[in-house]
Design a protein around this motif. Sequence first.
Motif, short mmCIF file in Angstrom:
data_model
loop_
_atom_site.label_atom_id
_atom_site.label_comp_id
_atom_site.label_asym_id
_atom_site.label_seq_id
_atom_site.Cartn_x
_atom_site.Cartn_y
_atom_site.Cartn_z
N MET A 1 0.87 -1.04 0.10
CA MET A 1 0.10 -0.02 -0.05
C MET A 1 0.77 1.23 0.13
SD MET A 1 -2.99 0.70 2.76
CE MET A 1 -3.57 2.34 2.89
N THR A 2 0.55 2.21 -0.94
CA THR A 2 1.60 3.29 -0.97
C THR A 2 0.74 4.70 -0.45
OG1 THR A 2 0.73 3.79 -3.33
CG2 THR A 2 2.91 2.72 -2.77
N ALA A 3 1.15 5.41 0.00
CA ALA A 3 0.45 6.65 0.74
C ALA A 3 0.34 7.71 -0.44
CB ALA A 3 1.27 7.20 1.89
N THR A 4 -0.83 8.30 -0.56
CA THR A 4 -1.12 9.51 -1.36
C THR A 4 -0.38 10.61 -1.14
OG1 THR A 4 -3.42 8.52 -1.72
CG2 THR A 4 -2.75 10.71 -2.34
N VAL A 5 0.25 11.33 -1.99
CA VAL A 5 1.19 12.50 -1.73
C VAL A 5 0.18 13.69 -2.01
CG1 VAL A 5 3.19 13.95 -2.35
CG2 VAL A 5 3.39 11.59 -2.12
N GLN A 6 -0.28 14.78 -1.22
CA GLN A 6 -1.00 15.79 -1.59
C GLN A 6 -0.18 16.73 -2.36
OE1 GLN A 6 -4.39 16.09 -0.65
NE2 GLN A 6 -4.30 18.18 -1.62
N PRO A 7 -0.65 17.44 -3.48
CA PRO A 7 0.02 18.32 -4.16
C PRO A 7 0.14 19.64 -3.46
CG PRO A 7 -1.73 17.24 -5.60
CD PRO A 7 -1.77 16.62 -4.13
N THR A 8 0.98 20.72 -3.55
CA THR A 8 1.05 21.71 -2.90
C THR A 8 0.05 22.77 -3.66
OG1 THR A 8 2.65 22.58 -4.46
CG2 THR A 8 3.31 21.76 -2.23
N LEU A 9 -0.42 23.85 -3.19
CA LEU A 9 -1.20 24.69 -3.56
C LEU A 9 -1.16 25.26 -5.08
CD1 LEU A 9 -2.12 27.15 -0.39
CD2 LEU A 9 -3.35 25.20 -1.52
N ASP A 10 0.33 25.23 -5.45
CA ASP A 10 0.73 25.63 -6.70
C ASP A 10 0.74 24.57 -7.55
OD1 ASP A 10 2.94 24.20 -6.08
OD2 ASP A 10 4.46 26.17 -6.05
N GLY A 11 0.31 23.30 -7.33
CA GLY A 11 0.14 22.15 -8.10
C GLY A 11 1.21 21.29 -8.22
N ASN A 12 2.51 21.57 -7.71
CA ASN A 12 3.87 20.73 -7.50
C ASN A 12 3.46 19.44 -6.59
OD1 ASN A 12 5.26 22.35 -9.20
ND2 ASN A 12 5.85 23.76 -7.68
N VAL A 13 4.18 18.46 -6.82
CA VAL A 13 4.04 17.15 -6.09
C VAL A 13 5.35 17.38 -5.31
CG1 VAL A 13 3.76 14.75 -5.92
CG2 VAL A 13 2.26 16.26 -7.75
N PRO A 14 5.29 17.50 -4.20
CA PRO A 14 6.59 17.29 -3.24
C PRO A 14 7.17 15.74 -3.25
CG PRO A 14 4.57 17.45 -1.63
CD PRO A 14 4.25 17.44 -3.02
N ALA A 15 8.65 15.82 -3.20
CA ALA A 15 9.31 14.66 -3.40
C ALA A 15 9.03 13.89 -2.06
CB ALA A 15 10.79 15.07 -3.24
N ALA A 16 9.07 12.74 -2.16
CA ALA A 16 8.87 11.66 -1.01
C ALA A 16 9.98 12.01 -0.10
CB ALA A 16 8.88 10.27 -1.36
N ALA A 17 9.44 11.67 1.31
CA ALA A 17 10.38 11.97 2.34
C ALA A 17 11.33 10.93 2.18
CB ALA A 17 9.61 11.81 3.76
N PRO A 18 12.72 10.82 2.74
CA PRO A 18 13.64 10.01 2.64
C PRO A 18 13.39 8.94 3.56
CG PRO A 18 14.61 11.63 3.52
CD PRO A 18 13.04 12.23 2.99
N SER A 19 13.63 7.60 3.43
CA SER A 19 13.17 6.42 4.40
C SER A 19 14.21 6.65 5.62
CB SER A 19 13.55 5.44 3.69
OG SER A 19 13.37 4.13 4.72
N ILE A 20 13.72 6.41 7.08
CA ILE A 20 14.56 6.51 7.91
C ILE A 20 14.64 5.22 8.77
CG2 ILE A 20 14.29 8.90 8.36
CD1 ILE A 20 12.37 8.14 10.67
N ALA A 21 14.43 4.28 7.90
CA ALA A 21 14.40 2.84 8.51
C ALA A 21 15.71 2.42 8.73
CB ALA A 21 13.57 1.84 7.50
N ARG A 22 15.66 1.82 10.01
CA ARG A 22 17.23 1.47 10.29
C ARG A 22 17.16 -0.30 10.35
NH1 ARG A 22 16.62 5.10 14.93
NH2 ARG A 22 16.21 3.31 16.27
N ARG A 23 18.43 -0.73 10.31
CA ARG A 23 18.41 -2.18 10.32
C ARG A 23 17.97 -2.76 11.48
NH1 ARG A 23 22.97 -4.93 12.74
NH2 ARG A 23 23.96 -2.92 13.18
N LYS A 24 17.02 -4.12 11.29
CA LYS A 24 16.62 -4.44 12.51
C LYS A 24 17.15 -5.98 12.86
CE LYS A 24 12.11 -6.29 14.00
NZ LYS A 24 10.79 -6.46 13.65
N ILE A 25 17.48 -6.12 14.21
CA ILE A 25 17.79 -7.36 14.96
C ILE A 25 16.80 -8.34 15.30
CG2 ILE A 25 19.45 -8.73 16.27
CD1 ILE A 25 21.67 -6.26 15.75
N ASP A 26 16.44 -9.32 14.80
CA ASP A 26 15.33 -10.09 15.31
C ASP A 26 15.51 -10.91 16.66
OD1 ASP A 26 13.73 -9.30 13.23
OD2 ASP A 26 14.49 -10.88 11.81
#
Length: 112
Positions: A1-26
């Motif tokens: 599932m992907t999130a919808t990105v809301q365009p800005t008032l001037d019609g531009n679509v902002p860049a996706a935020a960088p992923s901040i996921a870290r390595r996980k140890i199980d």
Amino acid sequence: MTATVQPTLDGNVPAAAPSIARRKIDDYEAWVTEVRPVFEKIARTGQPFLCWKVAKDNDLPDPPDRDHDWGRFAATLHREGLIRTDGFGLTRDKSAVRRWKGTAAARREAAA
């Protein structure tokens, strides 16, 4: 599932935020083995710290249960007398979290 990105008032679509996921140890014990030396070192300084900030600054992995294991780990260090509470700080999203500080016992261990 992907999130919808809301365009800005001037019609531009902002860049996706960088992923901040870290390595996980199980495995919890393996995770503690990796992160504990970093927290012991910080406790020996006696300076206040926030667990999330230490993890971010030192590129530490996430534990198996990110929502509970960080607290479990901090509680263990507190029970062992290495850290004590030192008020509250904020996360990146401005939620309150406990601030910790190394104890005199932690500093004595470093001198021994």
